[in-house]
Design a protein around this motif. Structure first.
Motif, short mmCIF file in Angstrom:
data_model
loop_
_atom_site.label_atom_id
_atom_site.label_comp_id
_atom_site.label_asym_id
_atom_site.label_seq_id
_atom_site.Cartn_x
_atom_site.Cartn_y
_atom_site.Cartn_z
N PHE A 171 0.76 -0.46 0.18
CA PHE A 171 -0.21 0.00 -0.31
C PHE A 171 0.78 1.00 -0.29
O PHE A 171 1.61 1.29 0.86
N ASN A 172 1.29 2.38 -1.20
CA ASN A 172 1.93 3.31 -0.82
C ASN A 172 0.57 4.15 -0.79
O ASN A 172 -0.20 4.60 -1.89
N ASN A 173 1.03 5.14 0.86
CA ASN A 173 -0.31 6.27 0.89
C ASN A 173 0.91 7.14 1.59
O ASN A 173 1.97 7.23 1.35
N SER A 174 -0.12 8.45 2.24
CA SER A 174 0.51 9.71 1.67
C SER A 174 0.05 10.81 3.11
O SER A 174 -1.16 10.74 3.05
N ARG A 175 0.38 10.61 4.13
CA ARG A 175 -0.11 11.69 5.23
C ARG A 175 0.51 12.53 5.59
O ARG A 175 1.90 12.74 5.87
N SER A 176 -0.18 13.39 6.52
CA SER A 176 0.33 14.38 7.30
C SER A 176 0.97 13.94 8.43
O SER A 176 -0.31 13.26 9.47
N PHE A 177 1.70 14.87 9.14
CA PHE A 177 1.79 14.33 11.00
C PHE A 177 2.13 16.15 11.44
O PHE A 177 2.22 16.65 10.19
N ILE A 178 2.61 16.24 12.51
CA ILE A 178 3.43 17.18 12.96
C ILE A 178 3.90 17.17 14.59
O ILE A 178 3.84 15.76 15.03
N SER A 179 5.75 17.33 13.89
CA SER A 179 6.45 17.28 14.85
C SER A 179 6.05 17.89 16.53
O SER A 179 5.62 18.87 16.08
N MET A 180 6.76 16.95 17.68
CA MET A 180 6.86 18.26 18.67
C MET A 180 6.93 19.65 18.22
O MET A 180 6.82 20.34 18.61
N ASP A 181 8.23 19.74 18.33
CA ASP A 181 8.87 20.65 17.34
C ASP A 181 8.38 21.94 17.20
O ASP A 181 8.22 22.90 17.17
N ASN A 182 7.16 21.75 15.95
CA ASN A 182 6.39 22.23 15.19
C ASN A 182 5.67 22.51 15.64
O ASN A 182 5.13 24.07 15.35
N PHE A 183 5.05 21.51 16.36
CA PHE A 183 3.70 21.86 17.79
C PHE A 183 4.17 23.35 18.32
O PHE A 183 3.11 23.95 18.38
N CYS A 184 5.44 22.95 19.02
CA CYS A 184 5.39 23.55 20.09
C CYS A 184 5.66 25.60 19.26
O CYS A 184 4.93 26.37 20.08
N TYR A 185 5.81 25.26 17.97
CA TYR A 185 6.41 26.41 17.42
C TYR A 185 5.10 26.83 16.88
O TYR A 185 5.40 28.24 17.47
N VAL A 210 4.37 12.97 4.34
CA VAL A 210 5.07 11.30 3.86
C VAL A 210 4.29 9.85 4.60
O VAL A 210 3.12 10.14 4.49
N SER A 211 5.11 8.97 3.54
CA SER A 211 3.92 8.19 3.37
C SER A 211 5.25 7.51 4.30
O SER A 211 5.65 6.91 5.46
N THR A 212 4.36 5.80 5.20
CA THR A 212 4.26 5.01 5.63
C THR A 212 5.82 4.11 5.22
O THR A 212 6.93 4.37 6.37
N LYS A 213 6.05 3.75 3.20
CA LYS A 213 7.53 3.74 3.55
C LYS A 213 8.44 4.57 3.65
O LYS A 213 9.79 4.16 4.38
N ASP A 214 8.19 5.85 3.54
CA ASP A 214 9.20 6.86 3.92
C ASP A 214 9.32 6.27 5.40
O ASP A 214 11.09 6.50 6.21
N ILE A 215 8.71 6.56 6.57
CA ILE A 215 8.96 5.94 7.88
C ILE A 215 9.67 5.11 7.81
O ILE A 215 11.05 4.75 9.40
N ILE A 216 9.29 3.63 7.68
CA ILE A 216 10.23 2.85 7.40
C ILE A 216 11.50 2.59 7.57
O ILE A 216 13.18 2.50 8.13
N GLU A 217 12.08 3.43 6.39
CA GLU A 217 13.06 3.50 5.70
C GLU A 217 13.99 4.35 7.07
O GLU A 217 15.09 4.71 7.15
N ILE A 218 13.76 5.50 7.43
CA ILE A 218 13.97 6.11 8.90
C ILE A 218 14.48 5.75 10.23
O ILE A 218 15.72 5.24 10.57
N ILE A 219 13.07 4.57 10.12
CA ILE A 219 13.03 3.81 10.31
C ILE A 219 14.85 2.81 11.19
O ILE A 219 16.12 2.46 11.55
N LYS A 220 14.53 2.03 9.68
CA LYS A 220 15.78 0.99 9.28
C LYS A 220 16.85 2.42 9.70
O LYS A 220 18.39 1.60 9.82
N LYS A 221 17.17 3.06 9.42
CA LYS A 221 18.57 4.19 9.16
C LYS A 221 18.71 4.65 10.64
O LYS A 221 20.04 3.90 11.12
N VAL A 222 18.14 5.14 11.44
CA VAL A 222 18.56 5.10 12.72
C VAL A 222 18.71 4.15 13.63
O VAL A 222 19.93 3.65 14.78
N SER A 223 17.59 2.56 13.59
CA SER A 223 17.87 1.23 14.07
C SER A 223 19.00 0.65 13.63
O SER A 223 20.13 -0.17 13.84
#
Length: 299
Positions: A171-185, A210-223
């Motif tokens: 499934f290729n999706n795209s969703r809006s989020f907000i980081s805590m830094d941007n929320f506080c800003y 961002v897409s779920t695939k983007d999030i997974i790639e970030i998790i792979k990179k960090v972990s």
């Protein structure tokens, strides 16, 4: 002085640490109304979203999300505070999907007790009368993430960091989020430049989706995990979800829809109002910071 009601939660704790001259206002304390009376700005974070135990009733949601909001408003109305920032939710507008960026002018389609009660609070607040020197700003964020987050993003991190493939990559999706830094800003800018905004409803979100695939790639990179890709056929996943509608398994049709659909939010109204050109973090930078916090917490 900035008073924050509902500050014991994930967002509230981060906001307390971010804002200068901010104090906690607990509605459980007998003297909370006295404390609120001495504030210049009130930020209302009181709300019920998650029901991990599955014991909450419709009445619970309406009491916390609507009735307690009414109490905060009545105190605001009689206090010396000139600004009430009420944090609602995108769920008051849409909970499942939208392939076009949602604006404040779009028709509301709340679905759950959470979304319906949040929308009820918005409607009630917008009908109230108060003195001309006061202002109410209602904010609708999508999913907020950051340090201390215990929501779905943390669960996805645990899955991937353990080397378990995410099974919905077909499934290729795209969703809006907000980081805590941007929320506080956004909160900081609203307080500093409240004269630029009219009373009303505003969407806050990261600038890009961002897409779920983007999030997974970030998790792979960090972990540092090399997790194999697992793309189960969509028809098979949907069939499993239909089974979950009848049998208590982790996946059902509503949950699948939330995990795989597009849900986009426009933040243009508030950015134009406040004269913001660019937020402190991009969506991917914010996600990377959050996921690094998960990694540090697990060490």
């Amino acid at each position: 002085m900035i008073g924050i009601s509902g500050s014991s939660g994930f967002i509230g704790q981060n906001l307390l640490n971010s804002l200068h001259e901010a104090k906690c206002i607990s509605l459980r304390e007998k003297d909370w109304k006295i404390l609120a009376n001495n504030c210049d700005v009130l930020v209302n974070l009181v709300g019920k979203a998650h029901d991990h135990r599955g014991t909450a009733t419709e009445q619970d949601y309406y009491y916390i999300n609507l009735e307690l909001t009414k109490e905060v408003f009545h105190v605001f109305k009689e206090s010396s505070a000139t600004l009430l920032i009420h944090v609602s939710s995108l769920a008051a507008l849409e909970e499942f999907e939208s392939s076009k960026p949602l604006t404040e002018a779009d028709e509301c389609h709340p679905n759950s007790w959470y979304g319906l009660s949040k929308r009820a609070a918005e409607i009630w607040l917008m009908k109230q009368k108060f003195s001309a020197d006061k202002k109410i700003i209602i904010l609708r964020p999508p999913m907020v993430h950051g340090s201390g987050d215990k929501g779905n993003l943390g669960l996805l991190y645990k899955l991937i960091s353990k080397g378990i493939p995410y099974p919905l990559t077909s499934f290729n999706n795209s969703r809006s989020f907000i980081s805590m830094d941007n929320f506080c800003y956004f909160i900081e800018q609203i307080i500093l430049h409240q004269d630029k905004l009219d009373t009303g409803i505003y969407h806050i979100a990261d600038d890009d989706a961002v897409s779920t695939k983007d999030i997974i790639e970030i998790i792979k990179k960090v972990s540092g995990k090399r997790v194999p890709t697992l793309a189960l056929p969509k028809l098979l996943v949907k069939a499993i979800a239909k089974v979950g509608d009848k049998v208590p398994i982790p996946l059902n049709t509503p949950r699948l829809r939330k995990m795989t659909s597009d849900l986009l939010v426009s933040n243009e109204k508030i950015k134009q109002g406040l004269g913001i050109e660019k937020l402190p973090l991009t969506a991917k930078e914010g996600l990377e910071k959050t996921i690094k916090s998960f990694s540090e917490r697990s060490e």
